[in-house]
Design a protein around this motif. Structure first.
Motif, PDB file in Angstrom:
ATOM      1  N   LYS A 157      15.022   7.162 -50.951  1.00  0.00           N
ATOM      2  CA  LYS A 157      13.576   7.007 -51.103  1.00  0.00           C
ATOM      3  C   LYS A 157      12.976   8.135 -51.925  1.00  0.00           C
ATOM      4  N   ASP A 158      13.519   9.358 -51.780  1.00  0.00           N
ATOM      5  CA  ASP A 158      12.953  10.494 -52.488  1.00  0.00           C
ATOM      6  C   ASP A 158      13.315  10.472 -53.970  1.00  0.00           C
ATOM      7  N   PHE A 159      14.557  10.114 -54.271  1.00  0.00           N
ATOM      8  CA  PHE A 159      15.030  10.189 -55.651  1.00  0.00           C
ATOM      9  C   PHE A 159      15.352   8.814 -56.243  1.00  0.00           C
ATOM     10  N   ASN A 160      15.012   7.751 -55.559  1.00  0.00           N
ATOM     11  CA  ASN A 160      15.141   6.392 -56.093  1.00  0.00           C
ATOM     12  C   ASN A 160      16.562   6.072 -56.542  1.00  0.00           C
ATOM     13  N   GLY A 161      17.548   6.557 -55.771  1.00  0.00           N
ATOM     14  CA  GLY A 161      18.939   6.273 -56.087  1.00  0.00           C
ATOM     15  C   GLY A 161      19.539   7.165 -57.150  1.00  0.00           C
ATOM     16  N   ASP A 216       9.565  11.300 -63.843  1.00  0.00           N
ATOM     17  CA  ASP A 216       9.224  10.861 -62.495  1.00  0.00           C
ATOM     18  C   ASP A 216      10.303   9.896 -62.004  1.00  0.00           C
ATOM     19  N   LEU A 217      11.121  10.340 -61.049  1.00  0.00           N
ATOM     20  CA  LEU A 217      12.255   9.535 -60.592  1.00  0.00           C
ATOM     21  C   LEU A 217      11.819   8.234 -59.950  1.00  0.00           C
ATOM     22  N   GLU A 218      10.641   8.223 -59.344  1.00  0.00           N
ATOM     23  CA  GLU A 218      10.178   7.010 -58.691  1.00  0.00           C
ATOM     24  C   GLU A 218       9.802   5.921 -59.690  1.00  0.00           C
ATOM     25  N   GLY A 274      18.578   3.834 -59.202  1.00  0.00           N
ATOM     26  CA  GLY A 274      19.804   4.363 -59.787  1.00  0.00           C
ATOM     27  C   GLY A 274      21.043   3.564 -59.444  1.00  0.00           C
ATOM     28  N   GLU A 275      21.202   3.176 -58.190  1.00  0.00           N
ATOM     29  CA  GLU A 275      22.380   2.417 -57.792  1.00  0.00           C
ATOM     30  C   GLU A 275      22.391   1.033 -58.440  1.00  0.00           C
TER      31      GLU A 275
END
Length: 420
Positions: free
Chosen positions: A252-256, A373-375, A380-381
């Motif tokens: 949730k913090d780094f969006n995978g 902004d990673l969100e 990522g996955e």
């Protein structure tokens, strides 16, 4: 009087029939009150077993849109946005059919023109050979026929080598594949997503970019078949918008995303840029050079053969004229068969499209990595899985490839810096 008589004769019969009617009416005992019959509730079933409405009185909601093959609920989305999405979907489906039909037509062009030109060329060579051993009046007719057929073959070869029907057919096949891919993306967006006005604009840009990359007309907008410099095919918008993925986030913090995944993606981009894309561009250049040579040779040979056939039978130039007309026609048929039968133009377009595929994948990875902004990045996955599927590798193979590239990072970075 006759009228009165006939009417009087009819009275007894009418009275007797009325009596019979009264008797029949008395014999049949029909109940005056009919009990109400309870009918089962009607259910209308749509395609694929999806219920459209459960009773006669129930009506579909105004914001519920039917695609024709399955009914989707828009989950509270703007009805105008959904209507635009379906309009784009219909336009894309229509383009799939158009490009498929045009591709079939241009494939037929390639085979029919190849066979026709070779038949004309061989027939002209045969006539020139017969004229060289004949005497008298038939010689002039054979010479004129052979020369005329060679001139016609020269003109047809010039046109065919300019438009390259095999390359045109390959362009339309690529367009069909890419429009079908876009059609599937729209259907997925409708079924699992919540489209917005930004999605509508993105889809419009993708459709227009595909129309520009693979035009249908020949005159005016046809792609250059012999460009000065070979560039990868580009069928996507120049400015690709980045938006947050609607898929589930692994973290949730780094969006995978994490540092290891970012390094893997950077190494994969370097490998694709240095090895894969450059290999396909080198092969495309070789195919283009070969196609240029063949496209020039065939009309030149038929032109020389036409010149030789005009001097067949001449006392002073008969020997070399026969050799030039017969041998030139035979060689022109071989060159034409190799160029269009081997579909060298199609091979060039295939290599160019493969280079474009790797360029698109590079831009997709780099656009995600440039987003601070990673969100706002795609998950990522999920993104890693997409890259694996597009490259035809498993997750472990992709990570091994990135690790092998990282071990040679100094050489790759130096070469990549020269490319930039």
């Amino acid at each position: 009087m006759a009228t009165l008589k006939s009417s009087s004769l009819l009275k007894p019969s009418m009275s007797s029939s009325s009596q019979q009617k009264r008797v029949i009416r008395a014999a049949i005992n029909i109940p005056k009150r009919v009990t109400s019959i309870s009918l089962p509730e009607l259910r209308t079933i749509g395609f694929n077993g999806v219920e459209l409405h459960s009773s006669i009185e129930k009506r579909p909601s105004p914001i519920s849109i039917n695609t024709g093959f399955k009914r989707f609920e828009n989950n509270g989305a703007d009805p105008l946005v959904m209507a635009k999405i379906y309009a784009i979907l219909e336009a894309v489906a229509d383009r799939v059919e158009m490009h498929k039909n045009i591709g079939d037509q241009r494939t037929n062009w390639n085979s029919l023109l190849l066979n026709s030109i070779n038949a004309i060329t061989l027939a002209a060579a045969t006539m020139a050979g017969i004229a060289s051993i004949s005497a008298g009046a038939p010689v002039a007719a054979l010479k004129l026929s052979s020369c005329s057929m060679y001139v016609a073959a020269t003109g047809m070869l010039s046109i065919v080598n300019k438009i390259q029907p095999s390359q045109l057919a390959e362009e339309q096949r690529n367009a069909v594949r890419l429009f079908k891919q876009l059609q599937n993306q729209i259907q997925t967006m409708i079924s699992v997503g919540n489209p917005t006005a930004v999605d509508v604009k993105d889809l419009m840009e993708k459709v227009l970019a595909l129309d520009k990359a693979y035009p249908l007309p020949l005159l005016g907008v046809m792609l250059e078949k012999f460009p000065e410099t070979v560039e990868p095919a580009v069928w996507w918008p120049s400015e690709r918008r980045r938006r947050q993925s609607k898929g589930p986030c692994g973290n949730k913090d780094f969006n995978g995303w994490n540092m290891k995944l970012e390094e893997e993606m950077r190494e994969i981009v370097n490998v694709m840029r240095v090895k894969d894309r450059e290999d396909y561009m080198r092969l495309a250049n070789k195919a283009l050079k070969l196609n240029k040579i063949l496209a020039i040779m065939a009309p030149v040979l038929t032109g020389l053969a036409a010149l030789g056939s005009a001097f067949v039978g001449s006392p002073s130039h008969g020997g070399w004229a026969v050799m030039l007309s017969v041998l030139g026609g035979a060689l022109a048929s071989v060159v034409n068969a190799f160029e269009h039968g081997g579909q060298v133009g199609m091979v060039f377009e295939m290599y160019r499209s493969n280079a474009g595929f790797f360029k698109l994948l590079e831009e997709s990875i780099e656009s995600n990595l440039r987003e601070t902004d990673l969100e706002k990045r795609e998950n990522g996955e999920l993104f890693e899985t997409k890259v694996c599927l597009q490259l035809g590798r498993s997750l472990s193979q992709l990570r091994d490839l990135a690790a092998a590239s990282s071990s040679e990072g100094i050489e790759i970075d130096e070469f990549a810096s020269k490319l930039f």
